[in-house]
Design a protein around this motif. Sequence first.
Motif, PDB file in Angstrom:
ATOM      1  N   ALA A 299      37.865  41.957  34.558  1.00 43.23           N
ATOM      2  CA  ALA A 299      38.077  41.329  35.994  1.00 43.23           C
ATOM      3  C   ALA A 299      36.576  41.623  36.953  1.00 43.23           C
ATOM      4  O   ALA A 299      35.629  42.642  36.715  1.00 43.23           O
ATOM      5  CB  ALA A 299      39.346  42.418  36.767  1.00 43.23           C
ATOM      6  N   PRO A 300      36.216  39.393  37.384  1.00 44.56           N
ATOM      7  CA  PRO A 300      34.900  39.699  37.581  1.00 44.56           C
ATOM      8  C   PRO A 300      34.943  39.937  38.806  1.00 44.56           C
ATOM      9  O   PRO A 300      34.189  40.292  40.083  1.00 44.56           O
ATOM     10  CB  PRO A 300      34.565  38.024  37.526  1.00 44.56           C
ATOM     11  CG  PRO A 300      36.418  38.049  37.260  1.00 44.56           C
ATOM     12  CD  PRO A 300      36.904  38.325  36.486  1.00 44.56           C
ATOM     13  N   TRP A 301      36.490  39.720  39.953  1.00 42.11           N
ATOM     14  CA  TRP A 301      36.711  39.950  40.783  1.00 42.11           C
ATOM     15  C   TRP A 301      37.877  40.975  41.490  1.00 42.11           C
ATOM     16  O   TRP A 301      38.304  41.178  40.448  1.00 42.11           O
ATOM     17  CB  TRP A 301      36.311  38.893  42.370  1.00 42.11           C
ATOM     18  CG  TRP A 301      37.652  38.073  42.125  1.00 42.11           C
ATOM     19  CD1 TRP A 301      38.296  38.133  42.297  1.00 42.11           C
ATOM     20  CD2 TRP A 301      36.622  37.037  40.879  1.00 42.11           C
ATOM     21  NE1 TRP A 301      38.979  36.764  41.728  1.00 42.11           N
ATOM     22  CE2 TRP A 301      37.960  35.679  41.228  1.00 42.11           C
ATOM     23  CE3 TRP A 301      35.949  36.515  39.864  1.00 42.11           C
ATOM     24  CZ2 TRP A 301      38.150  34.927  40.031  1.00 42.11           C
ATOM     25  CZ3 TRP A 301      36.244  35.345  39.499  1.00 42.11           C
ATOM     26  CH2 TRP A 301      37.431  34.480  39.161  1.00 42.11           C
ATOM     27  N   SER A 302      37.606  41.787  42.318  1.00 47.77           N
ATOM     28  CA  SER A 302      39.001  42.556  42.619  1.00 47.77           C
ATOM     29  C   SER A 302      40.169  42.034  42.804  1.00 47.77           C
ATOM     30  O   SER A 302      41.769  42.449  42.537  1.00 47.77           O
ATOM     31  CB  SER A 302      39.564  43.140  44.145  1.00 47.77           C
ATOM     32  OG  SER A 302      38.989  41.913  45.068  1.00 47.77           O
ATOM     33  N   GLY A 303      40.801  40.833  42.976  1.00 46.37           N
ATOM     34  CA  GLY A 303      41.936  39.682  42.425  1.00 46.37           C
ATOM     35  C   GLY A 303      42.529  39.621  40.952  1.00 46.37           C
ATOM     36  O   GLY A 303      43.984  39.392  41.397  1.00 46.37           O
ATOM     37  N   VAL A 304      41.744  39.191  40.156  1.00 47.45           N
ATOM     38  CA  VAL A 304      41.978  39.779  38.984  1.00 47.45           C
ATOM     39  C   VAL A 304      42.328  41.251  38.349  1.00 47.45           C
ATOM     40  O   VAL A 304      43.456  41.338  37.906  1.00 47.45           O
ATOM     41  CB  VAL A 304      41.114  38.566  37.736  1.00 47.45           C
ATOM     42  CG1 VAL A 304      41.342  38.618  36.038  1.00 47.45           C
ATOM     43  CG2 VAL A 304      40.040  37.401  38.689  1.00 47.45           C
ATOM     44  N   ALA A 305      41.996  41.507  39.530  1.00 44.75           N
ATOM     45  CA  ALA A 305      42.325  43.336  38.741  1.00 44.75           C
ATOM     46  C   ALA A 305      44.235  43.642  39.399  1.00 44.75           C
ATOM     47  O   ALA A 305      43.948  44.073  39.204  1.00 44.75           O
ATOM     48  CB  ALA A 305      41.326  44.281  39.448  1.00 44.75           C
ATOM     49  N   LEU A 306      43.397  42.926  40.502  1.00 43.75           N
ATOM     50  CA  LEU A 306      44.909  43.088  41.653  1.00 43.75           C
ATOM     51  C   LEU A 306      45.922  42.331  40.575  1.00 43.75           C
ATOM     52  O   LEU A 306      47.007  43.026  40.483  1.00 43.75           O
ATOM     53  CB  LEU A 306      44.867  42.839  42.329  1.00 43.75           C
ATOM     54  CG  LEU A 306      46.311  42.237  43.551  1.00 43.75           C
ATOM     55  CD1 LEU A 306      46.920  44.064  43.769  1.00 43.75           C
ATOM     56  CD2 LEU A 306      46.262  41.664  45.321  1.00 43.75           C
TER      57      LEU A 306
END
Length: 405
Positions: A299-306
């Motif tokens: 994940a490059p940012w939190s939205g992808v991790a979410l």
Amino acid sequence: MRTQDTGRLAQSPIRVLMPIMAFVFMVYLNIGLAMPVLPLHIHQDLGFDTFVVGLVAGAPFAAALFSRLLAGRFTDQRGGRDAVVFGLSLAIASGGFYLLSMAFSKERMVCLGVLVLGRLLLGAAESFIITGALSWGMGLLGPSHSGRTIAWVGTAIYAAYGAGAPLGTLLYHGYTFTGIAGVTTLLPLVTLPLVLSLPKAEAVKGDHVPFVEVARQVWQPGVALSLSGVGFGAVTTFVSLLYVARGWGSAWFCLTAMSVAFMAGRGLLGHLPDRLGGARVAMVCILIQAFGLFLVWSAPWSGVALAGVILGGLGYSLVYPGLGAEVMRRTSQRARGTAMGTFTAFFDLSLGVSAPALGWMAGRTGLASVFMASGLLALGAAGMTFHLWRGQDPAIQHPEPALVP
């Protein structure tokens, strides 16, 4: 029980399971109350360090692991309802030790020792209660509803955990740990009348099934469950640290979203293992979980991790019900309790071993590597589950047990 009653139960599984789900919710609410406040009590009230906090928090899992087989044998011999009643008795004793520990609050070592005894009893109680509840539900509905039984009972557990955290926090701040101890003693007491009022599924009579035979049928689904369970433990333990390390803000929403996805999968799709086959559903769900773990890793940012965490929770939601249905399909009903106890022990072992191992890895290769490793292990679980699915023998079907009032 009359034939028409049997037909009514078969047509209305949710009506049969709702009382079982109700007492399971009450029992696990009892467990969930202490989860957020126990570390505060040990660290702030008693003055012990975080290592002791971890030991006390982990004591029930160790007790559950070592009592699974005993709980399974007891359930096979006495029936699910008797196992639940015995587990509730242990839970009442556990709350009593919580209360007794507060009498020694000024002698912190004695207080800690009594508290640990209560935690060990709680772990054994959980083992008997969940093994008995699952066996009881399957006995009432029959093996054709085993996946649905596991899924819906599991939903009650996670709903109880979700409700227990805020309630326990309110109790602790209003009445200290004494309030927690009092409620955890009373809840099993008020649950007993509900349990005793319910119809029971009689233990299946027959020759004793050797444990070696049970283990031979259970080990492959159990290992697959263990490998998949590493990913679940990785998210619940390390995703918060990943968010902090990358400056993504609080991870509470991420964990809440995972819990919602998990419960939605259990509640809305819990019938699929019975309809499509447990191994097939588990394999697809493990692949979804693996994809979610790889998203978190990259994940490059939190939205992808979410998104990855949500997919991981949704995928993992039917792994235990799917593989559990496969265990029930492969195992004689005379060993149903032993089989479920042994199968669940693989989950206990997975969380117990993976947490320190992944922590060691995170300290040397970075937090993200934890999710990559978990994803690879999930792929291994998917491979094992594919083997189970392709190797299924359609002739393995066990007759439904007798229903008694």
